[in-house]
Design an enzyme around this catalytic site. Structure first.
Site, PDB file in Angstrom:
ATOM      1  N   LYS A  97       0.655  -1.137  -0.095  1.00 16.21           N
ATOM      2  CA  LYS A  97      -0.155   0.054   0.036  1.00 16.21           C
ATOM      3  C   LYS A  97       0.703   1.406  -0.293  1.00 16.21           C
ATOM      4  O   LYS A  97       0.388   2.393  -0.264  1.00 16.21           O
ATOM      5  CB  LYS A  97      -0.969  -0.051   1.017  1.00 16.21           C
ATOM      6  CG  LYS A  97      -1.963  -1.058   1.374  1.00 16.21           C
ATOM      7  CD  LYS A  97      -2.659  -1.633   0.094  1.00 16.21           C
ATOM      8  CE  LYS A  97      -3.895  -0.781   0.157  1.00 16.21           C
ATOM      9  NZ  LYS A  97      -4.945  -1.234  -0.665  1.00 16.21           N
TER      10      LYS A  97
HETATM   11  C1  LIG Z   1      -2.384  -7.189   3.920  1.00 14.07           C
HETATM   12  C2  LIG Z   1      -3.151  -6.756   2.893  1.00 14.07           C
HETATM   13  N1  LIG Z   1      -3.224  -7.652   1.940  1.00 14.07           N
HETATM   14  C3  LIG Z   1      -3.981  -7.405   0.718  1.00 14.07           C
HETATM   15  C4  LIG Z   1      -4.506  -6.059   0.716  1.00 14.07           C
HETATM   16  C5  LIG Z   1      -5.486  -5.950  -0.648  1.00 14.07           C
HETATM   17  O1  LIG Z   1      -4.958  -4.880  -1.610  1.00 14.07           O
HETATM   18  P1  LIG Z   1      -5.842  -4.091  -2.565  1.00 14.07           P
HETATM   19  O2  LIG Z   1      -6.480  -3.090  -1.446  1.00 14.07           O
HETATM   20  O3  LIG Z   1      -4.780  -3.428  -3.533  1.00 14.07           O
HETATM   21  O4  LIG Z   1      -6.855  -4.926  -3.126  1.00 14.07           O
HETATM   22  C6  LIG Z   1      -4.478  -5.087   1.596  1.00 14.07           C
HETATM   23  C7  LIG Z   1      -5.159  -3.787   1.385  1.00 14.07           C
HETATM   24  O5  LIG Z   1      -5.262  -3.046   2.303  1.00 14.07           O
HETATM   25  C8  LIG Z   1      -3.669  -5.579   2.791  1.00 14.07           C
HETATM   26  O6  LIG Z   1      -3.590  -4.493   3.832  1.00 14.07           O
END
Ligand SMILES: Cc1ncc(COP(=O)(O)O)c(C=O)c1O
Length: 326
Positions: free
Chosen positions: A47
């Site tokens: 992120k």
């Molecule tokens: C630990 C974790 N994995 C996966 C994601 C998913 O990513 P995205 O929000 O780009 O779908 C996030 C998003 O906050 C996350 O914090």
């Protein structure tokens, strides 16, 4: 890329994370699996990419300047990226985070000196005090506040279209059959999918959604099912949001908390990759896909954050036993 990786400030070190070929966790499968190690970004997650992209863009467009307030709701990782950008750009930062978020993430956010607003993660998404609404309430109370709105703003997926997608394409030398990734805001999977499919339309995209989230039913039947509580952080949602472009996703699997967490622990013990629960969910999805294929394939996946954020949960035997996962 700056070959020697010497930078003027920490946010310039976001991106160009390594791609690592998995071994023991997938060697029973007839596939080559490569994982993008996103916890090696400065604040420890994928992120960081959207935080840098959205804040830089807002500053360049004149929508944001030093002293302004940034408000967002986050499972913790976007909040860390925005905290980094707020320190560097002299912004004020108020982050809405669910009370059940891992202690390690909350401690990291406090260490960055931001203003945390903890909400009850079990409230209905219509409730003004809920995770999904509270940030908007704070923005309305603070005229001029900047709300990246990662759940509904496609600049989130643009960040991955501009960075994560091209990096993966280059690192895989254009030889990719499948992308498997978790879906939270959908920014990562959809931004990467859009870039990769533009290069090679035969690449198939598999999204992993936690049991309890509403995406799986919506993807398969267009229905908005009842959300239920689950423990994987960062994936899924209680309502359909605007960021994901579901047209870019070919298949969606539903993972249970225990399946994701056991895979997360296997990653640490068998690959020495100490990643978070959504990485385990992605590995579980890779294995499910590979078991269904009748030919060898090259699969790329994304490991979004670090296992150090889950020592009190996924890597704690008592916690795992208490929840029936061990
Ligand atoms: C630990 C974790 N994995 C996966 C994601 C998913 O990513 P995205 O929000 O780009 O779908 C996030 C998003 O906050 C996350 O914090």
């Amino acid at each position: 890329m700056n070959e020697l990786r010497v930078f003027d400030r920490i946010s310039d070190a976001v991106g160009w994370t390594p791609l690592v070929r998995l071994g023991p966790t997938v060697d029973d499968l007839d596939c080559a699996v490569f994982a993008k190690i996103e916890f090696l970004n400065p604040m420890g997650s994928v992120k960081d990419r959207i935080a840098r992209y959205m804040i830089d863009k807002a500053i360049a467009d004149g929508r944001l300047e030093a002293g302004d307030l940034v408000v967002e709701n986050s499972s913790g990782n976007t909040a860390m990226g925005l905290a980094m950008m707020s320190v560097l750009e002299d912004l004020r930062c108020t982050m809405v985070v669910r009370r059940g978020t891992s202690k390690e993430k909350l401690d990291c956010l406090r260490a960055m000196g931001i203003d945390l607003v903890l909400v009850d993660g079990n409230l209905s998404p219509d409730d003004p005090e809920s995770y999904n609404r509270k940030a908007r309430v704070i923005v309305a109370e603070n005229p001029g506040a900047f709300f990246p709105d990662q759940h509904n703003n496609r600049e989130n997926s643009d960040a991955h279209y501009q960075t994560t997608g091209p990096e993966i394409w280059a690192q895989m030398e254009g030889r990719i059959d499948y992308l498997v990734a978790g879906i939270g805001t959908g920014g990562t999977i959809c931004g990467v999918a859009r870039y990769l499919k533009e290069q090679d339309s035969a690449i198939e995209v598999v999204a992993i959604d936690p049991e309890g989230s509403v995406f799986f039913d919506y993807f398969h039947s267009g229905r908005h099912g009842e959300p239920k509580p689950y423990l994987i952080e960062g994936l899924g949602d209680e309502e359909i949001i605007g960021c994901p472009d579901f047209e870019l996703i070919d298949t969606m699997y539903r993972v249970r908390d225990g399946e994701a967490f056991r895979a997360t622990r296997a990653l640490a013990r068998r690959e020495a990759i100490l990643a978070g629960g959504s990485s385990g969910a992605a590995l579980w999805g890779v294995r499910k896909l590979a078991q269904q294929l009748d030919r060898p394939a090259r699969i790329v996946t994304i490991f979004p954050d670090s296992g150090t954020r889950y020592m009190s949960t996924i890597f704690n035997n008592e916690w795992m036993k208490d929840h029936g996962f061990l």
